[in-house]
Design a protein around this motif. Structure first.
Motif, PDB file in Angstrom:
ATOM      1  N   GLY A  33       0.843  -1.176   0.000  1.00  0.00           N
ATOM      2  CA  GLY A  33       0.000   0.000   0.000  1.00  0.00           C
ATOM      3  C   GLY A  33       0.879   1.226   0.000  1.00  0.00           C
ATOM      4  O   GLY A  33       2.109   1.126  -0.107  1.00  0.00           O
ATOM      5  N   PRO A  34       0.298   2.416   0.137  1.00  0.00           N
ATOM      6  CA  PRO A  34       1.094   3.647   0.059  1.00  0.00           C
ATOM      7  C   PRO A  34       2.118   3.816   1.175  1.00  0.00           C
ATOM      8  O   PRO A  34       3.054   4.591   1.039  1.00  0.00           O
ATOM      9  N   GLU A  35       1.962   3.083   2.295  1.00  0.00           N
ATOM     10  CA  GLU A  35       2.891   3.262   3.412  1.00  0.00           C
ATOM     11  C   GLU A  35       3.436   1.945   3.953  1.00  0.00           C
ATOM     12  O   GLU A  35       3.943   1.885   5.066  1.00  0.00           O
ATOM     13  N   THR A  36       3.361   0.896   3.163  1.00  0.00           N
ATOM     14  CA  THR A  36       3.817  -0.422   3.618  1.00  0.00           C
ATOM     15  C   THR A  36       5.326  -0.451   3.826  1.00  0.00           C
ATOM     16  O   THR A  36       6.094  -0.064   2.942  1.00  0.00           O
ATOM     17  N   ALA A  37       5.761  -0.910   4.991  1.00  0.00           N
ATOM     18  CA  ALA A  37       7.187  -1.105   5.260  1.00  0.00           C
ATOM     19  C   ALA A  37       7.615  -2.464   4.710  1.00  0.00           C
ATOM     20  O   ALA A  37       6.894  -3.455   4.853  1.00  0.00           O
ATOM     21  N   VAL A  38       8.783  -2.515   4.091  1.00  0.00           N
ATOM     22  CA  VAL A  38       9.319  -3.755   3.527  1.00  0.00           C
ATOM     23  C   VAL A  38      10.564  -4.126   4.321  1.00  0.00           C
ATOM     24  O   VAL A  38      11.515  -3.347   4.407  1.00  0.00           O
ATOM     25  N   VAL A  81      13.142  -1.304   5.694  1.00  0.00           N
ATOM     26  CA  VAL A  81      13.642  -1.424   7.060  1.00  0.00           C
ATOM     27  C   VAL A  81      14.711  -2.511   7.027  1.00  0.00           C
ATOM     28  O   VAL A  81      14.422  -3.664   6.706  1.00  0.00           O
ATOM     29  N   GLY A  82      15.953  -2.132   7.308  1.00  0.00           N
ATOM     30  CA  GLY A  82      17.021  -3.122   7.342  1.00  0.00           C
ATOM     31  C   GLY A  82      16.859  -4.041   8.537  1.00  0.00           C
ATOM     32  O   GLY A  82      16.372  -3.625   9.590  1.00  0.00           O
ATOM     33  N   ALA A  83      17.270  -5.282   8.390  1.00  0.00           N
ATOM     34  CA  ALA A  83      17.105  -6.263   9.464  1.00  0.00           C
ATOM     35  C   ALA A  83      18.322  -7.165   9.570  1.00  0.00           C
ATOM     36  O   ALA A  83      18.917  -7.539   8.554  1.00  0.00           O
ATOM     37  N   VAL A  84      18.671  -7.499  10.801  1.00  0.00           N
ATOM     38  CA  VAL A  84      19.721  -8.469  11.075  1.00  0.00           C
ATOM     39  C   VAL A  84      19.139  -9.515  12.018  1.00  0.00           C
ATOM     40  O   VAL A  84      18.583  -9.176  13.071  1.00  0.00           O
ATOM     41  N   ASP A  95      16.803   1.867   9.886  1.00  0.00           N
ATOM     42  CA  ASP A  95      16.587   2.551   8.626  1.00  0.00           C
ATOM     43  C   ASP A  95      17.898   2.601   7.844  1.00  0.00           C
ATOM     44  O   ASP A  95      18.951   2.917   8.412  1.00  0.00           O
ATOM     45  N   PRO A  96      17.890   2.273   6.541  1.00  0.00           N
ATOM     46  CA  PRO A  96      19.127   2.282   5.761  1.00  0.00           C
ATOM     47  C   PRO A  96      19.837   3.631   5.730  1.00  0.00           C
ATOM     48  O   PRO A  96      21.045   3.680   5.492  1.00  0.00           O
ATOM     49  N   LEU A  97      19.110   4.720   5.970  1.00  0.00           N
ATOM     50  CA  LEU A  97      19.719   6.043   5.976  1.00  0.00           C
ATOM     51  C   LEU A  97      20.068   6.518   7.382  1.00  0.00           C
ATOM     52  O   LEU A  97      20.446   7.669   7.584  1.00  0.00           O
ATOM     53  N   GLY A  98      19.914   5.627   8.368  1.00  0.00           N
ATOM     54  CA  GLY A  98      20.317   5.956   9.724  1.00  0.00           C
ATOM     55  C   GLY A  98      19.368   6.879  10.463  1.00  0.00           C
ATOM     56  O   GLY A  98      19.757   7.509  11.459  1.00  0.00           O
ATOM     57  N   ARG A  99      18.106   6.939  10.022  1.00  0.00           N
ATOM     58  CA  ARG A  99      17.129   7.823  10.658  1.00  0.00           C
ATOM     59  C   ARG A  99      16.310   7.063  11.700  1.00  0.00           C
ATOM     60  O   ARG A  99      16.190   5.852  11.642  1.00  0.00           O
ATOM     61  N   ALA A 139       9.206   5.813  12.246  1.00  0.00           N
ATOM     62  CA  ALA A 139       8.063   5.138  12.855  1.00  0.00           C
ATOM     63  C   ALA A 139       8.017   3.676  12.429  1.00  0.00           C
ATOM     64  O   ALA A 139       7.601   2.807  13.208  1.00  0.00           O
ATOM     65  N   ALA A 140       8.442   3.387  11.203  1.00  0.00           N
ATOM     66  CA  ALA A 140       8.409   2.003  10.716  1.00  0.00           C
ATOM     67  C   ALA A 140       9.328   1.123  11.542  1.00  0.00           C
ATOM     68  O   ALA A 140       8.951   0.014  11.949  1.00  0.00           O
TER      69      ALA A 140
END
Length: 331
Positions: A93-98, A141-144, A169-173, A176-177
């Motif tokens: 959707g328009p705001e779905t986190a992957v 959303v990066g994950a380990v 976050d990949p950009l280090g921010r 909310a996701a």
């Protein structure tokens, strides 16, 4: 919160079983045969303490029927991500986190990084740039994943050790996701935390994967045995030293030393690594994301990785000639 988990392998089934017990609406997306079996029998899970539980989960092989999701967890191997893109598009959707729950260096690693990375696309994990073009970078959303879990048939898993997950976050921010995913995993009883430097966490995890996944596939031994044997321990140490040199050239600072990381791997004991499981099952191995990506980054920044490249070649050869000695690599 609506959550979809794509892939019914060991990690996907673990997440489905545990997240189903939270207030989130969870749907497992699986291939038809697996979806039918899990729909009938649920997911059977053996915990690290030896307890056996059967968890009914919502499962389907029709992603469209699941509808738009707030978060999608991609629990497939890195080389299978391209094949999951149609499924992902049905859930977006328009705001779905992957959230790609993959081993090794992810295709998005160069995102927002200084040159020579910024304009670079990792051929080992995204050879034609399909993932880069198809998955919106602002949704990632990066994950380990720090969890040892083995598949024991369709919908049956053995959770061996650890429950840690790191998201960032990949950009280090601060986003909310990321906060929502960390909260969800906490509700499921996992040890989850957010990170403002997810790449450093990726390298810390990769240290062990790079060393012990291919060595286990080559020898058939578990990390515990590989760490005890002087020869394989020395090879693991060399692999990790080459990876550290690449990572440091890319600006990564390690907070642990190699011996401590080897000791942590030894503590897992007789766990069969994911690459060993795939080798024995005749499946394609994650050599590109876990091993070749490190060599590729090394070449990019001028750091030699001869042992990494040698081990990658050996694992590829073994995979091509496993079983009868003439069988090709399985898809």
């Amino acid at each position: 919160m609506k959550v979809a988990i794509v892939g019914a392998g060991a990690v996907g089934c673990l997440l489905a079983a545990r997240l189903t017990r939270t207030p989130a609406g969870v749907t497992l997306i699986a291939r038809a045969r697996a979806a039918e079996a899990i729909s009938h029998d649920g997911i059977t899970m053996v915990t690290p303490l030896g307890r056996v539980s059967r968890v009914p989960v919502r499962v389907t092989d029709d992603a469209l029927s699941a509808g738009t999701q707030d978060a999608v967890f991609l629990c497939v191997k890195a080389h299978a991500l391209g094949g999951a893109l149609d499924t992902l598009s049905s859930l977006m959707g328009p705001e779905t986190a992957v959230v790609p729950m993959i081993n090794g260096i992810p295709w998005w690693y160069p995102l927002g990084q200084p040159e020579p990375l910024e304009s670079y696309r990792l051929k080992a994990v995204d050879p034609d740039g399909t993932l880069w073009r198809s998955i919106p970078s602002d949704r990632l959303v990066g994950a380990v994943t720090w969890v040892s879990v083995e598949a024991d048939g369709v919908g049956r898993i053995r959770h061996v050790d650890d429950q840690r997950f790191v998201f960032g976050d990949p950009l280090g921010r601060r986003t909310a996701a990321v906060e929502s995913v960390v909260e969800l995993f906490g509700l499921a009883g996992f040890q989850a935390r957010g990170s403002l430097d997810i790449r450093a966490d990726i390298w810390t995890r990769l240290w062990g994967s790079l060393a012990f996944n291919p060595l286990s596939a080559l020898t058939g031994a578990t990390p515990g045995a590989l760490c005890v044997d002087p020869g394989t321990r020395a090879v693991a140490r060399t692999l990790m030293a080459e990876a550290r040199a690449v990572a440091e050239r890319l600006g990564i600072t390690f907070t642990a030393d190699i011996e401590a990381r080897i000791a942590a791997a030894a503590g897992v004991g007789d766990f069969r690594t994911s690459m060993l499981q795939d080798m024995e099952a005749g499946k394609r191995l994650e050599v590109e994301a876990i091993v070749r990506s490190v060599a590729e980054l090394g070449a990019l920044v001028g750091v030699p990785t001869p042992t990494v490249e040698t081990v990658a070649a050996l694992v590829d050869m073994k995979a091509r000639h496993r079983g009868s000695g003439t069988a090709g690599m399985a898809a």
